[in-house]
Write a protein that holds these residues in place. Structure first.
Motif, short mmCIF file in Angstrom:
data_model
loop_
_atom_site.label_atom_id
_atom_site.label_comp_id
_atom_site.label_asym_id
_atom_site.label_seq_id
_atom_site.Cartn_x
_atom_site.Cartn_y
_atom_site.Cartn_z
N ARG A 154 7.77 6.93 2.51
CA ARG A 154 6.46 6.67 3.14
C ARG A 154 6.59 5.63 4.26
N ALA A 202 0.85 6.50 -6.98
CA ALA A 202 -0.27 7.43 -7.23
C ALA A 202 0.21 8.87 -7.13
N THR A 203 1.04 9.16 -6.13
CA THR A 203 1.58 10.51 -5.98
C THR A 203 2.35 10.93 -7.23
N THR A 210 8.40 5.26 -1.89
CA THR A 210 7.94 4.19 -0.98
C THR A 210 8.79 4.16 0.28
N ASP A 244 0.58 4.02 -2.93
CA ASP A 244 0.40 5.45 -2.67
C ASP A 244 1.53 6.25 -3.32
N SER A 278 0.84 -1.21 0.00
CA SER A 278 0.00 0.00 0.00
C SER A 278 0.87 1.26 0.00
N ALA A 279 2.01 1.22 0.68
CA ALA A 279 2.93 2.38 0.63
C ALA A 279 3.42 2.59 -0.80
#
Ligand code: GLV
Ligand code: MN
Ligand code: MN
Length: 420
Positions: free
Chosen positions: A415, A352-353, A412, A349, A345-346
């Motif tokens: 994050r 996506a960023t 990643t 995300d 999930s990191a």
């Protein structure tokens, strides 16, 4: 921090150049040949250490031959490292990208993180694993298995290559410490998370036009060595009936393996005979002995064992019918593993960023992260492979695809650093 577009352009040129430097460390011939625990593999590790040193990052090579550098936190420190890396050995006549992409990706991350003041609370570790490929000794992920405590000193005296050299002897020849690999073990309390960048080695990302793969499961692999002993004799003098031809027996076994895998195709069982030697190997002699390998890959360990048992039963039945002696050795049995949903999930995300689409996919190949996942939360980020080709001189990913993967890797890591 540079924008993604700037980072991508800068990185693409740098990454291409770094990949070329590693590719040059090869035996002659097509593709890259840099087998586990050879002088060339060690030279690649020395290059990695030198590149880390250029970034001001000290490193060491452990008893197992893994090379590890560490960038200390630049903000309120928290325990447990965030790690990244991959391997530097290759299969015979392999490509320039398998493994090396994750190592040059780690270097790019080290350079970017070291040059900017975005907070890093955890130590960041950059790892080049030793002897990931099973091509030489049958068992894959050897350096990472040793850090996870899954392979120990006694095992290194059992694993042999095709010339009979033990892994322990090959390691000693390279100046490593096979008697002391216990010292290479990682303490899980010293780790917080690990993420590996790797080429997909399949066609899913290319077919879907998606730049980033997030791996949920890594296939397991069971590896067999099958030795058939028949009767070598004159090809002219010996009648066709009553022969004990080891190669004809092997041929039936090989096709049986393929049939078994095709019958289980809906669950993606893969069974491959990848090497076969024939003795004495002359045009006028019925083959007396054949040795071949079988590699069974599955994302489910139950199915992996069932398929392996079916292969063994089939080969034994063919050999018995043909009056040929058979010996089946299990060289390795690595179960599939599910990777950390938190790391996935990191990475999702992060992508996506950066405006990069993702797909969650399984890995058909083995990876060091499979072993590291026993110690800490671990994940894998894939970039596309052209035509899905890998373990081939034609393996290829564009520098831009690798730069996208590297940008996702960096984001990643930040994050994970912030969340843990
Ligand atoms: C490693 O490359 C493997 O064989 O899966
Ligand atoms: Mn690899
Ligand atoms: Mn490989």
């Amino acid at each position: 921090m540079p924008t993604h577009a700037t980072f991508r352009t800068l990185q693409a040129t740098w990454l291409e150049n770094a990949l070329r430097q590693y590719a040059a460390l090869s035996e002659p011939g097509p593709g890259v040949s840099r087998l586990a625990y050879t002088r060339l593999e060690r030279q690649a590790h020395e290059l990695f250490a030198a590149q880390l040193a250029d970034l001001g990052i000290p490193s060491h090579t452990d008893a197992a031959g893994n090379t590890i550098g560490e960038l200390p936190p630049n903000a309120g420190p928290r325990p447990g490292a965030i790690g990244t890396g991959s391997h530097l050995d290759s299969v015979p006549h392999g490509g320039a990208y398998d493994g090396v992409v994750g190592v040059v990706g780690a270097l790019a991350v080290a350079a970017a993180a070291g040059a900017h003041d975005r907070p890093r609370h955890h130590p960041w570790r950059f790892v080049a694993f030793a002897a990931e490929e099973g091509a030489r000794f049958g068992q894959a992920c050897n350096g990472s298995r040793m850090v996870a405590g899954l392979t120990g000193a006694p095992d290194l005296r059992q694993l042999t290559d095709s010339t009979g050299t033990t892994m322990a002897a090959a390691m000693a020849e390279c100046g490593l410490a096979p008697h002391d690999v216990e010292a290479a073990r990682w303490d899980p309390r010293d780790w917080s998370a690990f993420v590996e960048l790797h080429i997909e080695q399949g066609t899913v990302l290319q077919d879907r036009g998606v730049p980033i793969g997030l791996v949920d499961t890594v296939s397991g692999s069971t590896r067999l060595r099958v030795s058939l002993t028949g009767v070598a004799s004159h090809t002219g003098g010996t009648p066709m009936d009553g022969r004990h031809d080891a190669l004809a027996t092997a041929a039936e076994c090989v096709l049986g393996c393929e049939r078994l895998a095709l019958a289980a195709a809906e669950v993606n069982t893969r069974i491959t005979v990848g090497s076969l030697t024939v003795e004495p190997g002359a045009i006028t002699i019925i083959p007396g002995r054949v040795v071949f390998t079988v590699d069974v890959r599955e994302t489910d360990h139950g199915r992996q064992r069932t398929a392996t048992d079916a292969v063994s039963r089939h080969c034994r039945a063919v050999a018995a019918r043909r009056g040929v002696d058979i010996e089946i050795e299990e060289l390795a049995d690595t179960p599939p593993v599910g990777l950390s949903s938190e790391v996935r999930s990191a990475a999702g995300d992060a992508a996506a960023t950066l405006g990069l689409a993702t797909a969650v996919i399984p890995s058909g190949a083995s990876h060091d992260t499979q072993q590291v996942s026993r110690l800490t939360a671990a994940g894998i980020v894939f970039v596309p492979s052209r035509g899905g080709l890998s373990h081939s001189p034609d393996e290829f990913s564009t520098a831009e695809q690798i730069a996208d993967g590297t940008a996702v890797l960096l984001e990643t890591m930040y994050r994970l650093d912030a969340r843990r």
